[in-house]
Design a protein around this motif. Structure first.
Motif, PDB file in Angstrom:
ATOM      1  N   UNK A 163       0.842  -1.187   0.000  1.00 38.29           N
ATOM      2  CA  UNK A 163       0.000   0.000   0.000  1.00 38.29           C
ATOM      3  C   UNK A 163       0.885   1.246   0.000  1.00 38.29           C
ATOM      4  N   UNK A 164       0.608   2.151  -0.943  1.00 37.68           N
ATOM      5  CA  UNK A 164       1.491   3.310  -1.075  1.00 37.68           C
ATOM      6  C   UNK A 164       1.411   4.242   0.115  1.00 37.68           C
ATOM      7  N   UNK A 165       0.184   4.444   0.595  1.00 35.78           N
ATOM      8  CA  UNK A 165       0.002   5.405   1.685  1.00 35.78           C
ATOM      9  C   UNK A 165       0.568   4.876   2.998  1.00 35.78           C
ATOM     10  N   UNK A 166       0.186   3.658   3.358  1.00 31.01           N
ATOM     11  CA  UNK A 166       0.552   3.152   4.682  1.00 31.01           C
ATOM     12  C   UNK A 166       1.845   2.340   4.679  1.00 31.01           C
ATOM     13  N   UNK A 167       2.268   1.847   3.525  1.00 31.60           N
ATOM     14  CA  UNK A 167       3.435   0.986   3.481  1.00 31.60           C
ATOM     15  C   UNK A 167       3.134  -0.447   3.873  1.00 31.60           C
ATOM     16  N   UNK A 168       1.859  -0.753   4.163  1.00 31.13           N
ATOM     17  CA  UNK A 168       1.483  -2.116   4.548  1.00 31.13           C
ATOM     18  C   UNK A 168       1.844  -3.115   3.458  1.00 31.13           C
ATOM     19  N   UNK A 169       2.391  -4.262   3.883  1.00 28.55           N
ATOM     20  CA  UNK A 169       2.730  -5.326   2.928  1.00 28.55           C
ATOM     21  C   UNK A 169       1.585  -6.333   2.852  1.00 28.55           C
ATOM     22  N   UNK A 170       1.222  -6.712   1.652  1.00 27.93           N
ATOM     23  CA  UNK A 170       0.191  -7.737   1.457  1.00 27.93           C
ATOM     24  C   UNK A 170       0.771  -8.889   0.667  1.00 27.93           C
TER      25      UNK A 170
END
Lengths: 262, 262
Positions: free
Chosen positions: B24-31
């Motif tokens: 996710x670009x905004x949060x940096x969360x990895x999926x």
DNA sequence: TTGCTCCTCACGTCACGTGAGGTGGC
DNA sequence: TTGCTCCTCACGTCACGTGAGGTGGC
């Protein structure tokens, strides 16, 4: 003479593991007498066996021979344990490289509340195997001694924190009809749940593959819930000496069969 | 699902070993999608077997299954080698912990120039065992094929640099009467020397003890000289399958028997 | 004077783990 | 608003190895 490199000798001096007999004040040259050779060889062997430097120091500082021997023997036992584990992973990987594997079958199941005699503790994941062995032996011994009727398979509950924070609550239990309490064993009600279930065949070392398959199935179905993972031990190494005979059920918490996927 | 910790997943992302399906670009969360699970499990197993991360990457990037299998098999063979070695060190250490050891006897000897068929190369100490096996097999095969009369035991010369800089000149040789040259085998004259000699009994893994005893004896006598260490292989694993039968002579260069200690 | 060997000191390596401080979404 | 979980960034760990620059004694 000792096969230790110069850099290694300097390092052992620095950390106080092997002190030179004499250090020249002007030049800083290190001089080692030959009576240090046996210690140096012992250090090298223990390091070859990956004994941590702090533990090697304990061995060298051991007061008497029996203390020293017991420290080394303990490490050798640990080594032999990891040797066996490594061999399992190796043979397991050879199987993985082989032609094909049976697909993992997933079943949905709803289980009711169950009365059990349980040992429940907070455990670090590194100690889990040891803890499991002790706890399962204790449960079985208690059931045998008290003549308690056991209603089903040995089972376990593993809190999510165990996998995420590497430390969490674990329960190991035997289903019973009558309360059974003694020492750290106490009677509790395992709450019913909706589960996705897969059976793992073979040694516990290879269970990651079944975990991966079951977890993927649950994730792809979009019906996963957080909650403890449940394992049922259908056939353990206490029941059979053939590794291929071993059977472990893995149960993953999911939303109920009538739940709408919102 | 994969038993990999969050920190480890982040690390593998950072080093490009296991890339998230989506970040996710905004949060940096990895999926991570579930189709990454098999790769993650393979990585975990290879790391359990201490395969370096760069090698694991090679396995994952392997184009076809056969290339992948050969990379893994190579590592497994190395593993099995170190397993055997570890077991030797363990059993050897158990002996060391035992009641008593035969003292190491040291003898002085002067040897004349000797004509030999030799393989001489610069070798790193880590590759020495492998190099030794290849070279000894080659020498023996050549002697057999050419019907050359062998005048004595297989021997070796090991330059001091090998132990100090971990890389140095090594010769492995068979004493002969007639010149013998072929490929990397050439006829040379091993110069005579004054030597302090000790015999090591048992596996090569335990030779450090005899090296230590001989080196100590030489140092305490004050008659040591720099020069190549010499080994004579009186009984090797090619001659006997009993480890206890193995005999290796270690020869340490010393000043001549008539030398005045100045 | 020239090599040689020893030295110190600072930084690198490997595969993560730790811990402080911050952020998005329920 | 409160937790919760994720994030980044910098530093720590372990057991040495590397490499620059310097020194004493033959």
């Amino acid at each position: 003479m000792t096969q230790l490199s110069i850099k290694t000798l300097r390092h052992y001096h620095e950390v106080g593991l092997l002190e030179p007999t004499h250090v020249d004040e002007a030049s800083g040259y290190r001089f080692y007498a030959t009576d240090l050779v046996p210690s140096a060889l012992l250090i090298r062997r223990l390091r070859t066996l990956e004994m941590p430097v702090v533990d090697v120091r304990s061995v060298l500082n051991a007061q008497d021979g029996s203390e020293r021997n017991s420290l080394i023997s303990k490490h050798l036992e640990r080594m032999e344990g990891t040797l066996r584990q490594t061999q399992t992973v190796v043979s397991d990987l050879r199987v993985m490289l082989g032609p094909s594997h049976a697909p993992v079958l997933v079943e949905r199941r709803s289980v009711p509340d169950t009365l059990v005699a349980a040992i429940t503790e907070n455990v670090a994941i590194g100690e889990l195997v040891y803890w499991w062995q002790e706890a399962s032996a204790e449960l079985r011994a208690l059931a045998r001694q008290t003549g308690t009727r056991v209603n089903g398979f040995l089972g376990g509950l593993y809190a999510p924190e165990l996998y995420i924070e590497e430390f969490g609550e674990v329960s190991l239990f035997l289903p019973i009809s009558e309360p059974l309490n003694s020492g750290r064993v106490s009677t509790v009600l395992v709450p019913g749940a909706h589960l996705a279930v897969a059976v793992h065949r073979g040694s516990y070392a290879g269970i990651d593959r079944t975990y991966g398959a079951l977890g993927s199935w649950v994730a792809d179905s979009g019906i996963g819930r957080t909650g403890p993972i449940r394992e049922n031990y259908l056939l353990t190494s206490a029941d059979t000496s053939e590794e291929q005979q071993l059977r472990t059920e893995i149960c993953w918490p999911v939303t109920g069969p009538d739940a709408t996927n919102h």
